[in-house]
Scaffold this motif. Structure first.
Motif, PDB file in Angstrom:
ATOM      1  N   GLN A 139      43.648  40.266  69.317  1.00  0.00           N
ATOM      2  CA  GLN A 139      42.441  41.050  69.605  1.00  0.00           C
ATOM      3  C   GLN A 139      41.319  40.135  70.093  1.00  0.00           C
ATOM      4  OE1 GLN A 139      40.483  42.454  66.066  1.00  0.00           O
ATOM      5  NE2 GLN A 139      39.675  44.273  67.083  1.00  0.00           N
ATOM      6  N   TYR A 170      37.917  40.315  70.738  1.00  0.00           N
ATOM      7  CA  TYR A 170      36.620  40.977  70.639  1.00  0.00           C
ATOM      8  C   TYR A 170      35.507  39.939  70.423  1.00  0.00           C
ATOM      9  CZ  TYR A 170      38.019  45.979  70.176  1.00  0.00           C
ATOM     10  OH  TYR A 170      38.447  47.254  70.382  1.00  0.00           O
ATOM     11  N   SER A 171      35.550  39.238  69.264  1.00  0.00           N
ATOM     12  CA  SER A 171      34.428  38.377  68.856  1.00  0.00           C
ATOM     13  C   SER A 171      34.239  37.188  69.791  1.00  0.00           C
ATOM     14  CB  SER A 171      34.668  37.839  67.447  1.00  0.00           C
ATOM     15  OG  SER A 171      34.950  38.885  66.569  1.00  0.00           O
ATOM     16  N   SER A 198      28.882  40.670  64.688  1.00  0.00           N
ATOM     17  CA  SER A 198      28.395  41.983  64.246  1.00  0.00           C
ATOM     18  C   SER A 198      27.755  42.727  65.417  1.00  0.00           C
ATOM     19  CB  SER A 198      27.375  41.812  63.126  1.00  0.00           C
ATOM     20  OG  SER A 198      27.964  41.148  62.035  1.00  0.00           O
ATOM     21  N   TRP A 253      37.652  33.408  66.696  1.00  0.00           N
ATOM     22  CA  TRP A 253      38.300  34.069  65.554  1.00  0.00           C
ATOM     23  C   TRP A 253      39.427  34.985  66.008  1.00  0.00           C
ATOM     24  CZ3 TRP A 253      35.862  30.894  62.779  1.00  0.00           C
ATOM     25  CH2 TRP A 253      34.477  30.797  62.748  1.00  0.00           C
ATOM     26  N   PHE A 295      43.853  31.764  62.910  1.00  0.00           N
ATOM     27  CA  PHE A 295      43.153  32.194  64.119  1.00  0.00           C
ATOM     28  C   PHE A 295      42.630  31.039  64.966  1.00  0.00           C
ATOM     29  CE2 PHE A 295      39.712  31.633  61.465  1.00  0.00           C
ATOM     30  CZ  PHE A 295      39.141  32.735  60.875  1.00  0.00           C
ATOM     31  N   GLY A 324      37.860  36.841  53.602  1.00  0.00           N
ATOM     32  CA  GLY A 324      37.845  37.140  55.038  1.00  0.00           C
ATOM     33  C   GLY A 324      38.028  38.619  55.332  1.00  0.00           C
ATOM     34  N   ILE A 368      35.046  40.482  56.099  1.00  0.00           N
ATOM     35  CA  ILE A 368      34.329  40.031  57.311  1.00  0.00           C
ATOM     36  C   ILE A 368      35.031  40.572  58.561  1.00  0.00           C
ATOM     37  CG2 ILE A 368      33.625  38.021  58.670  1.00  0.00           C
ATOM     38  CD1 ILE A 368      33.574  36.398  56.055  1.00  0.00           C
ATOM     39  N   GLU A 369      36.373  40.395  58.620  1.00  0.00           N
ATOM     40  CA  GLU A 369      37.107  40.803  59.835  1.00  0.00           C
ATOM     41  C   GLU A 369      36.989  42.316  60.052  1.00  0.00           C
ATOM     42  OE1 GLU A 369      41.378  40.005  59.227  1.00  0.00           O
ATOM     43  OE2 GLU A 369      40.966  40.177  57.098  1.00  0.00           O
ATOM     44  N   GLY A 370      36.947  42.692  61.307  1.00  0.00           N
ATOM     45  CA  GLY A 370      36.837  44.128  61.630  1.00  0.00           C
ATOM     46  C   GLY A 370      35.439  44.667  61.370  1.00  0.00           C
ATOM     47  N   GLU A 393      28.364  44.321  55.112  1.00  0.00           N
ATOM     48  CA  GLU A 393      26.969  44.732  55.357  1.00  0.00           C
ATOM     49  C   GLU A 393      26.915  45.709  56.531  1.00  0.00           C
ATOM     50  OE1 GLU A 393      27.946  41.563  54.993  1.00  0.00           O
ATOM     51  OE2 GLU A 393      27.019  41.030  53.093  1.00  0.00           O
TER      52      GLU A 393
HETATM   53  C1  LIG Z   1      40.038  36.567  58.715  1.00  0.00           C
HETATM   54  C2  LIG Z   1      39.335  36.984  59.969  1.00  0.00           C
HETATM   55  C3  LIG Z   1      40.069  37.412  61.069  1.00  0.00           C
HETATM   56  C4  LIG Z   1      39.411  37.773  62.252  1.00  0.00           C
HETATM   57  N1  LIG Z   1      40.177  38.156  63.335  1.00  0.00           N
HETATM   58  C5  LIG Z   1      39.554  38.490  64.484  1.00  0.00           C
HETATM   59  C6  LIG Z   1      40.331  38.820  65.642  1.00  0.00           C
HETATM   60  O1  LIG Z   1      41.569  38.826  65.613  1.00  0.00           O
HETATM   61  N2  LIG Z   1      39.689  39.117  66.776  1.00  0.00           N
HETATM   62  C7  LIG Z   1      38.324  39.138  66.861  1.00  0.00           C
HETATM   63  O2  LIG Z   1      37.818  39.452  67.929  1.00  0.00           O
HETATM   64  N3  LIG Z   1      37.553  38.797  65.790  1.00  0.00           N
HETATM   65  C8  LIG Z   1      38.147  38.477  64.612  1.00  0.00           C
HETATM   66  N4  LIG Z   1      37.388  38.112  63.515  1.00  0.00           N
HETATM   67  C9  LIG Z   1      35.913  38.013  63.663  1.00  0.00           C
HETATM   68  C10 LIG Z   1      35.151  39.097  62.953  1.00  0.00           C
HETATM   69  O3  LIG Z   1      35.274  40.323  63.604  1.00  0.00           O
HETATM   70  C11 LIG Z   1      33.696  38.617  62.877  1.00  0.00           C
HETATM   71  O4  LIG Z   1      33.678  37.478  62.053  1.00  0.00           O
HETATM   72  C12 LIG Z   1      32.782  39.684  62.280  1.00  0.00           C
HETATM   73  O5  LIG Z   1      32.641  40.758  63.145  1.00  0.00           O
HETATM   74  C13 LIG Z   1      31.376  39.112  61.942  1.00  0.00           C
HETATM   75  O6  LIG Z   1      30.832  38.454  63.029  1.00  0.00           O
HETATM   76  P1  LIG Z   1      30.270  36.963  62.893  1.00  0.00           P
HETATM   77  O7  LIG Z   1      31.329  36.123  62.255  1.00  0.00           O
HETATM   78  O8  LIG Z   1      29.789  36.549  64.226  1.00  0.00           O
HETATM   79  O9  LIG Z   1      29.091  37.051  61.873  1.00  0.00           O
HETATM   80  P2  LIG Z   1      27.585  37.496  62.165  1.00  0.00           P
HETATM   81  O10 LIG Z   1      27.574  38.736  62.973  1.00  0.00           O
HETATM   82  O11 LIG Z   1      26.851  36.307  62.705  1.00  0.00           O
HETATM   83  O12 LIG Z   1      27.063  37.825  60.716  1.00  0.00           O
HETATM   84  C14 LIG Z   1      26.606  36.818  59.812  1.00  0.00           C
HETATM   85  C15 LIG Z   1      26.103  37.503  58.554  1.00  0.00           C
HETATM   86  O13 LIG Z   1      24.994  38.360  58.877  1.00  0.00           O
HETATM   87  C16 LIG Z   1      25.231  39.685  58.435  1.00  0.00           C
HETATM   88  N5  LIG Z   1      24.712  40.643  59.386  1.00  0.00           N
HETATM   89  C17 LIG Z   1      24.822  40.610  60.737  1.00  0.00           C
HETATM   90  N6  LIG Z   1      24.219  41.681  61.288  1.00  0.00           N
HETATM   91  C18 LIG Z   1      23.735  42.423  60.262  1.00  0.00           C
HETATM   92  C19 LIG Z   1      23.012  43.653  60.181  1.00  0.00           C
HETATM   93  N7  LIG Z   1      22.689  44.343  61.279  1.00  0.00           N
HETATM   94  N8  LIG Z   1      22.675  44.121  58.948  1.00  0.00           N
HETATM   95  C20 LIG Z   1      23.006  43.435  57.817  1.00  0.00           C
HETATM   96  N9  LIG Z   1      23.670  42.257  57.844  1.00  0.00           N
HETATM   97  C21 LIG Z   1      24.043  41.761  59.037  1.00  0.00           C
HETATM   98  C22 LIG Z   1      26.755  39.800  58.345  1.00  0.00           C
HETATM   99  O14 LIG Z   1      27.136  40.802  57.433  1.00  0.00           O
HETATM  100  C23 LIG Z   1      27.146  38.408  57.902  1.00  0.00           C
HETATM  101  O15 LIG Z   1      27.033  38.299  56.504  1.00  0.00           O
HETATM  102  C24 LIG Z   1      38.005  37.731  62.318  1.00  0.00           C
HETATM  103  C25 LIG Z   1      37.259  37.310  61.212  1.00  0.00           C
HETATM  104  C26 LIG Z   1      37.899  36.928  60.046  1.00  0.00           C
HETATM  105  C27 LIG Z   1      37.096  36.465  58.894  1.00  0.00           C
END
Ligand SMILES: Cc1cc2nc3c(=O)[nH]c(=O)nc-3n(C[C@H](O)[C@H](O)[C@H](O)COP(=O)(O)OP(=O)(O)OC[C@H]3O[C@@H](n4cnc5c(N)ncnc54)[C@H](O)[C@@H]3O)c2cc1C
Length: 397
Positions: free
Chosen positions: A135, A137-138, A144, A168, A219, A372, A375-377, A381
Motif C-alpha cells: 500500500q 499511501y503514507s 494523518s 512505511w 516495512f 503499531g 498507528i497504521e491505517g 487520535e
Molecule cells: C506498523 C505500521 C505499518 C504501516 N504500513 C503502512 C503501509 O503499508 N502503507 C502506508 O502507506 N502507510 C503505512 N503505515 C503508515 C501509517 O499509515 C502512518 O504512520 C499513520 O497514518 C500516521 O501518520 P504519521 O506516521 O505520519 O504520523 P503523524 O500524522 O505525523 O502523527 C503524529 C502524531 O500526531 C497525531 N495527530 C496527527 N494529526 C492529528 C489530529 N488531527 N488530531 C489529533 N492528533 C493528531 C497522531 O495521532 C500521532 O500521534 C504504517 C504504519 C505502521 C505503524
C-alpha cells in the motif's frame, strides 16, 4: 435469502467433507511462527508443500475470498454460507490459507471502482495468491494528513511518469505490485489525487527496509525515479482517487480493528493463573491483576458482540459509514491491553527476546508490535476525531 435450512445443512455437510478431504493435516495445526503465515505472491517461499497445496486448493475453489463473485475468482457464497464455511474451518482448525492486502484492501476497492477489465485481470490473481500487494499511501510529510501527499504523476499520452517517495510501505520489498496514491493536479488538494497500480519491477522503483523496535523490518521507504506507469493502470477517473482511497481505508480499518477479537488459544486469565498460581479459592493469586484481567475479558466479550452486531447491520445496509473508525480504535486499543496483561502475567520471562523457551520472545515482540496497530491505517487520535465528528456529531476542532 433464498436458501432453506435444509439447503444450508446440505451445504454444511458438503463443506465439512470437502475440508476434511482437502485440508492437509499440517494446515490444521496453529501457526507457530510468521513463516507459517502464507502471503502468496511471486516471491513467497512456501514453508512446506502442505502450505502451497492448501492455498492452491482453496484458491481454486474461490474460498480464499468466499463472497467475491465467481466471475472474479471468488466462491460466490452468500453471508449464511460464508459463516458456515468459517465455522467449519474453525471446527477442523483449518488455517486461513492466505493473508493478503489484495483481499482485505484492494479487492473491495476494485470491485466497487475498477473497470471490468481490471476486475477480470487482477481479482482472480489476488484470490489465488498469485500476486502480493503493498500500500503506497503514507509519505514523509503526509501521514494523518494523507491528502497532503506529493508523489507526483505527470500525465502523458499513454502513461504517467511518477516521481517521489512513500514511507512505511509494509512489505514493499516482498510485494509484486503497489496500489498507490499520486498527485496528478498540484493546484488542488483532495481533488488532485489519483489511484494507480504500479508493478514493483518497473524500472525506477526501489525500496529500502526500515528496522522496527521489535527487531524486524516489515516495512520500507519506497522511491520512484521517473517510473513509467501505463495509463490503463489508473483505477477510476483522473483526480478522483481520494474517494477510492477513503473507501479502501474503511476496509483496512475494519480489518485491523478485527485484531481486538483475536482472543488467544490460552485466554489471558488462564495464562496468568498458570504463571502466577491460584489462591485457595482457585482464583488467580494476584487480586490487582485479577481485577484488570476480569475488566479486560468483559470488554473483549463486549467488543466481540458489538462486531457481530455491526456485521449484521452492514449486511442490512444499516451500519454507520464511519463505524470502521470506531472498530479500529477500540479493537487496536483492546489488543494493546491484551498484550500489556500478557506481559504483566509473564513477569521477567515475558521480557525474553530470544530463545526456545519464549519462542523467540513472542510476548515481548508482540507487545511491541501492538503499538503499531493503533498507528497504521490511521492513528487512534485520528479515529477518535472521526468518531467525534461523524458519529457523535460533535463540532470539529
Ligand atoms: C506498523 C505500521 C505499518 C504501516 N504500513 C503502512 C503501509 O503499508 N502503507 C502506508 O502507506 N502507510 C503505512 N503505515 C503508515 C501509517 O499509515 C502512518 O504512520 C499513520 O497514518 C500516521 O501518520 P504519521 O506516521 O505520519 O504520523 P503523524 O500524522 O505525523 O502523527 C503524529 C502524531 O500526531 C497525531 N495527530 C496527527 N494529526 C492529528 C489530529 N488531527 N488530531 C489529533 N492528533 C493528531 C497522531 O495521532 C500521532 O500521534 C504504517 C504504519 C505502521 C505503524
Amino acid at each position: 435469502m433464498s436458501e432453506t435450512t435444509t439447503d444450508l445443512e446440505t451445504f454444511r455437510r458438503e463443506t465439512r467433507a470437502w475440508l476434511q478431504a482437502n485440508c492437509p493435516s499440517e494446515m490444521r495445526r496453529p501457526a507457530k511462527t510468521e513463516a507459517d503465515i502464507c502471503w502468496g505472491g511471486k516471491r513467497f517461499k512456501y514453508q512446506s508443500e502442505a502450505q502451497r497445496l492448501w492455498l492452491q486448493r482453496m484458491g481454486e475453489r474461490g474460498w480464499t475470498v468466499p463472497m467475491w463473485p465467481r466471475a472474479y475468482g471468488g466462491g460466490g457464497l452468500d453471508h449464511a454460507q460464508a459463516a458456515i464455511l468459517r465455522e467449519e474451518m474453525a471446527a477442523l482448525k483449518c488455517r486461513v490459507p492466505l493473508q493478503s492486502f489484495g483481499i482485505w484492501m484492494l479487492g473491495p476497492a476494485l470491485l466497487k471502482y475498477g473497470s471490468e477489465q481490471q476486475k477480470r485481470h487482477y481479482l482472480r490473481q489476488i484470490a489465488r495468491g498469485e500476486i502480493r500487494w503493498c500500500q503506497g499511501y503514507s509519505e514523509p510529510n503526509a501521514g494523518s494528513d494523507l491528502a497532503s501527499l506529493a508523489t507526483k504523476a505527470e500525465v502523458h499520452e499513454d502513461h504517467f511518469l511518477v516521481n517521489g517517495q512513500k514511507i512505511w510501505t509494509s512489505y514493499a520489498d516482498e510485494a509484486d505490485w503497489m496500489f498507490c496514491l499520486v498527485r496528478t493536479d498540484t493546484a488542488k488538494k483532495h481533488t488532485g489525487i489519483s489511484f494507480i497500480l504500479i508493478d514493483m519491477t518497473t524500472p525506477g522503483v526501489s525500496t529500502r527496509p526500515i528496522k522496527l523496535i521489535s527487531g524486524k523490518s516489515p516495512f520500507c521507504e519506497t522511491f520512484f525515479d521517473n517510473v513509467k506507469v501505463p495509463s490503463s493502470q489508473i483505477v477510476g477517473e483522473l483526480n478522483a482517487g481520494w474517494t477510492i482511497a477513503k473507501y479502501l481505508l474503511t476496509h483496512e480499518r475494519e480489518m485491523i480493528g478485527g485484531i481486538g477479537e483475536r482472543s488467544l488459544p490460552t485466554p489471558v486469565g488462564r495464562f496468568a493463573a498458570e504463571r502466577i498460581g491460584r489462591d485457595p479459592a482457585g482464583r488467580l493469586d494476584d487480586p490487582v491483576l485479577r481485577a484488570e484481567i476480569a475488566r479486560f475479558e468483559v470488554d473483549e466479550a463486549a467488543f466481540s458482540a458489538w462486531t457481530k452486531l455491526v456485521g449484521a447491520q452492514a449486511r442490512g445496509g444499516e451500519a454507520h459509514p464511519a463505524v470502521s473508525s470506531a472498530l479500529k480504535y477500540y479493537g487496536t486499543e483492546l489488543n494493546k491491553r491484551r498484550w500489556e496483561l500478557m506481559a504483566a502475567a509473564g513477569g521477567a520471562d515475558a521480557l525474553e527476546w530470544e530463545g526456545a523457551r519464549s519462542q523467540d520472545g513472542t510476548i515481548a515482540r508482540t507487545w511491541l508490535r501492538t503499538k503499531g496497530n493503533s498507528i497504521e491505517g490511521g492513528t487512534s487520535e485520528v479515529q477518535l476525531n472521526v468518531v467525534a465528528k461523524r458519529i457523535l456529531g460533535l463540532p470539529g476542532a
